[in-house]
Motif scaffolding. Structure first.
Motif, mmCIF file in Angstrom:
data_model
loop_
_atom_site.group_PDB
_atom_site.id
_atom_site.type_symbol
_atom_site.label_atom_id
_atom_site.label_comp_id
_atom_site.label_asym_id
_atom_site.label_seq_id
_atom_site.Cartn_x
_atom_site.Cartn_y
_atom_site.Cartn_z
ATOM 1 N N ILE A 166 0.847 -1.194 0.000
ATOM 2 C CA ILE A 166 0.000 0.000 0.000
ATOM 3 C C ILE A 166 0.877 1.237 0.000
ATOM 4 O O ILE A 166 1.678 1.452 0.926
ATOM 5 C CB ILE A 166 -0.937 0.012 1.229
ATOM 6 N N ALA A 167 0.742 2.038 -1.032
ATOM 7 C CA ALA A 167 1.427 3.332 -1.115
ATOM 8 C C ALA A 167 0.421 4.386 -0.667
ATOM 9 O O ALA A 167 -0.437 4.801 -1.438
ATOM 10 C CB ALA A 167 1.897 3.604 -2.538
ATOM 11 N N GLY A 168 0.519 4.768 0.584
ATOM 12 C CA GLY A 168 -0.445 5.731 1.103
ATOM 13 C C GLY A 168 0.004 6.276 2.427
ATOM 14 O O GLY A 168 0.963 5.785 3.034
ATOM 15 N N MET A 169 -0.677 7.306 2.890
ATOM 16 C CA MET A 169 -0.263 7.943 4.134
ATOM 17 C C MET A 169 -1.441 8.661 4.772
ATOM 18 O O MET A 169 -2.488 8.861 4.155
ATOM 19 C CB MET A 169 0.874 8.932 3.866
ATOM 20 N N SER A 170 -1.217 9.038 6.033
ATOM 21 C CA SER A 170 -2.182 9.845 6.763
ATOM 22 C C SER A 170 -1.547 11.127 7.264
ATOM 23 O O SER A 170 -2.240 12.111 7.489
ATOM 24 C CB SER A 170 -2.748 9.052 7.950
ATOM 25 N N CYS A 171 -0.212 11.094 7.437
ATOM 26 C CA CYS A 171 0.478 12.281 7.960
ATOM 27 C C CYS A 171 1.770 12.577 7.212
ATOM 28 O O CYS A 171 2.334 13.650 7.375
ATOM 29 C CB CYS A 171 0.770 12.086 9.450
ATOM 30 N N TYR A 172 2.238 11.668 6.408
ATOM 31 C CA TYR A 172 3.503 11.854 5.678
ATOM 32 C C TYR A 172 3.363 13.032 4.717
ATOM 33 O O TYR A 172 2.451 13.047 3.880
ATOM 34 C CB TYR A 172 3.835 10.566 4.920
ATOM 35 N N PRO A 173 4.241 14.051 4.799
ATOM 36 C CA PRO A 173 4.021 15.293 4.060
ATOM 37 C C PRO A 173 4.708 15.372 2.694
ATOM 38 O O PRO A 173 4.680 16.439 2.063
ATOM 39 C CB PRO A 173 4.609 16.338 5.001
ATOM 40 N N ARG A 174 5.321 14.289 2.265
ATOM 41 C CA ARG A 174 6.065 14.328 1.005
ATOM 42 C C ARG A 174 5.358 13.505 -0.078
ATOM 43 O O ARG A 174 4.595 12.585 0.219
ATOM 44 C CB ARG A 174 7.486 13.809 1.216
ATOM 45 N N SER A 175 5.642 13.829 -1.321
ATOM 46 C CA SER A 175 5.092 13.058 -2.438
ATOM 47 C C SER A 175 5.653 11.642 -2.416
ATOM 48 O O SER A 175 6.816 11.422 -2.061
ATOM 49 C CB SER A 175 5.448 13.732 -3.769
ATOM 50 N N LEU A 176 4.822 10.685 -2.781
ATOM 51 C CA LEU A 176 5.242 9.287 -2.805
ATOM 52 C C LEU A 176 5.878 8.952 -4.142
ATOM 53 O O LEU A 176 5.470 9.452 -5.185
ATOM 54 C CB LEU A 176 4.045 8.370 -2.557
ATOM 55 N N ASP A 177 6.877 8.075 -4.095
ATOM 56 C CA ASP A 177 7.586 7.639 -5.302
ATOM 57 C C ASP A 177 6.887 6.386 -5.832
ATOM 58 O O ASP A 177 7.296 5.260 -5.554
ATOM 59 C CB ASP A 177 9.053 7.353 -4.971
ATOM 60 N N TYR A 178 5.820 6.599 -6.608
ATOM 61 C CA TYR A 178 5.030 5.463 -7.100
ATOM 62 C C TYR A 178 5.839 4.573 -8.032
ATOM 63 O O TYR A 178 5.621 3.357 -8.088
ATOM 64 C CB TYR A 178 3.774 5.964 -7.805
ATOM 65 N N ASP A 179 6.762 5.154 -8.762
ATOM 66 C CA ASP A 179 7.601 4.368 -9.669
ATOM 67 C C ASP A 179 8.450 3.370 -8.867
ATOM 68 O O ASP A 179 8.582 2.198 -9.254
ATOM 69 C CB ASP A 179 8.482 5.306 -10.493
ATOM 70 N N ARG A 180 8.993 3.828 -7.737
ATOM 71 C CA ARG A 180 9.796 2.930 -6.906
ATOM 72 C C ARG A 180 8.912 1.849 -6.277
ATOM 73 O O ARG A 180 9.307 0.675 -6.202
ATOM 74 C CB ARG A 180 10.513 3.739 -5.819
#
Length: 472
Positions: free
Chosen positions: A191-205
């Motif tokens: 799961i690539a997701g967050m509730s508090c993480y403030p940075r963009s996710l690296d979906y490619d990675r």
């Protein structure tokens, strides 16, 4: 209807407004409306939705049962419900620039948590393995959170979960460690997701890691879906098999949930014949009859009008200002001497670490609430307990909806700084225990300062308009 029937109908009070039919409840709702109007709503998962959404939510659509999918209902009388749900599905795909040949969408989940659970139920199966960002590191409960002594989320009860973590020094997701652990754990889904993480996710990675371990990739974009719709945050769709979202955060819609899933050709077999995705029926059956009863049609209609709004130039301008305000908030808090996890933000939220000031997130949340600023206490990397966290999560969407820009955010930061200093001054007299701190807060000395700051916050907030219905 004859005279007797009319009298009987009127006696039931079915057409009386709430203010007349239930004045006790009506007064409570008005108090909450006044609290929102006079306060500063800065909880990152909250927003103020439009009058159009309010009207959908209070419409006749709430009367109708429509179990099943479009064209396959278990009740009669769903001709116009089908039309409405098809419109909602169409707008969801259009808003995120998705082809109906490649993506399907289920708009029936009651909220984000049931949406996620439906995906796991459909595609992972009982005791299947998942990996999600750990809650203390910015993840969400539904991504599999548990402690050493307790399985906290139903996700961790019914599925086998292994969290991935952030680097404790940088606060950034440790993708290398995620890959190492995934190769050992062999999850069915990441799961690539967050509730508090403030940075963009690296979906490619994430996609690369999933391909190495044969896992499906699900994005939970609940917090950033409005930014994704405005093309101001990375889109998960080109990398993911499934994407879920709530609709009430940056999307500024009703409290509801959506599941997007890949359809069409997945790959070719050894003979060159197409292999198709089978997510469609599995996810739809997990939503109903697997986990839910009849869909909430008033919510689905509200999603439809939300998606129409989200596909406009004005919405994109709004999201651009959300980001500007979030950066101003982050920079202002750091300038005031407080730590921000990861040293900034790419999104609508700021993750504040209070531990260097030796005040807890609970005390900070409480003092801010006392002066009409709503935030939420939050764990920060390294925290041991969600009940005694060392930080705050603060967001910009709701204040931006009310028309605030960077200049106003600077004033808000000053209010926050003053409130946090007040919290520290109380602790200097009470000592660290929360019970003693709460008692000292009620002293005449500190109540005078609290009421003075609250008065200034509310005078500031009342200038800005509130969307929605005027009478509720």
């Amino acid at each position: 209807m004859d005279a007797n029937g009319t009298e009987e109908f009127e006696e039931l009070n079915l057409n009386r407004p709430l203010s007349e039919d239930d004045p006790e409840l009506y007064k409570i709702i008005l108090k909450e409306k006044d609290r929102q109007r006079r306060g500063l709503e800065m909880i990152a998962s909250e927003n103020f939705t439009s009058r159009a959404v309010h009207e959908c939510l209070s419409s006749c659509l709430t009367n109708k049962y429509s179990e099943g999918m479009v064209g396959q209902r278990y009740y009669g009388g769903n001709e116009f419900i089908d039309e409405m749900e098809l419109l909602c599905q169409k707008r969801c795909l259009e808003t995120f620039h998705l082809s109906p040949d490649s993506w399907g969408v289920n708009v029936q989940p009651y909220s984000g948590s049931p949406a996620n659970f439906a995906v796991y139920t459909a595609l992972v199966g009982p005791h299947g393995r998942i990996m999600g960002l750990d809650l203390p590191d910015g993840g969400h409960l539904t991504h599999g959170f548990y402690t050493a002594t307790r399985k906290v989320s139903a996700t961790s009860i019914f599925f086998e979960s292994m969290p991935y973590k952030v680097d404790p020094k940088t606060g950034l997701i440790d993708y290398d460690r995620l890959e190492e652990n995934a190769l050992i754990f062999r999850p069915t889904m990441i799961i690539a997701g967050m509730s508090c993480y403030p940075r963009s996710l690296d979906y490619d990675r994430f996609r690369s890691i999933c391909d190495k371990v044969g896992a499906m990739l699900m994005a939970d974009m609940s917090h950033v879906s409005g930014l994704v719709a405005a093309e101001l945050a990375p889109s998960p769709f080109q990398h993911c098999d499934i994407v879920t979202t709530t609709t009430h955060k940056t999307l500024r819609g009703p409290r509801s949930g959506i599941i997007f899933y890949k359809i069409g050709e997945k790959c070719k077999d050894k003979s060159g014949s197409p292999v198709l995705y089978d997510y469609d029926s599995r996810i739809n059956n997990a939503v109903f009859p697997g986990l839910q009863g009849g869909p909430h049609n008033h919510q689905i209609a509200a999603i439809a009008t939300t998606m129409r709004q989200a596909n406009t130039t004005s919405f994109r301008r709004y999201q651009s200002q959300v980001l500007k305000n979030s950066v101003a908030l982050s920079e202002g808090i750091m300038k005031a001497g407080y730590d921000v996890v990861t040293g900034g933000t790419d999104t609508h939220l700021v993750w504040v670490d209070l531990r260097s000031h030796k005040i807890s997130g609970a005390k900070a949340e409480k003092i801010l609430e006392c002066v009409s600023i709503a935030v939420n206490k939050n764990t920060v990397p390294g925290d041991k307990s969600a009940f005694s966290p060392g930080g705050l999560r603060i967001g910009s969407p709701a204040l931006t909806t009310r028309g605030m820009k960077e200049e106003e955010i600077a004033i808000v930061v000053d209010f926050i700084k003053e409130a946090l200093q007040l919290s520290k001054d109380i602790q200097a007299k009470s000592g660290p225990p929360l019970v003693a701190w709460n008692k000292e807060l009620q002293s005449d000395e500190f109540q005078e300062r609290v009421l003075d700051l609250k008065k200034r916050v509310e005078a500031f907030a009342e200038v800005f308009p509130m969307p929605g219905l005027d009478d509720l």
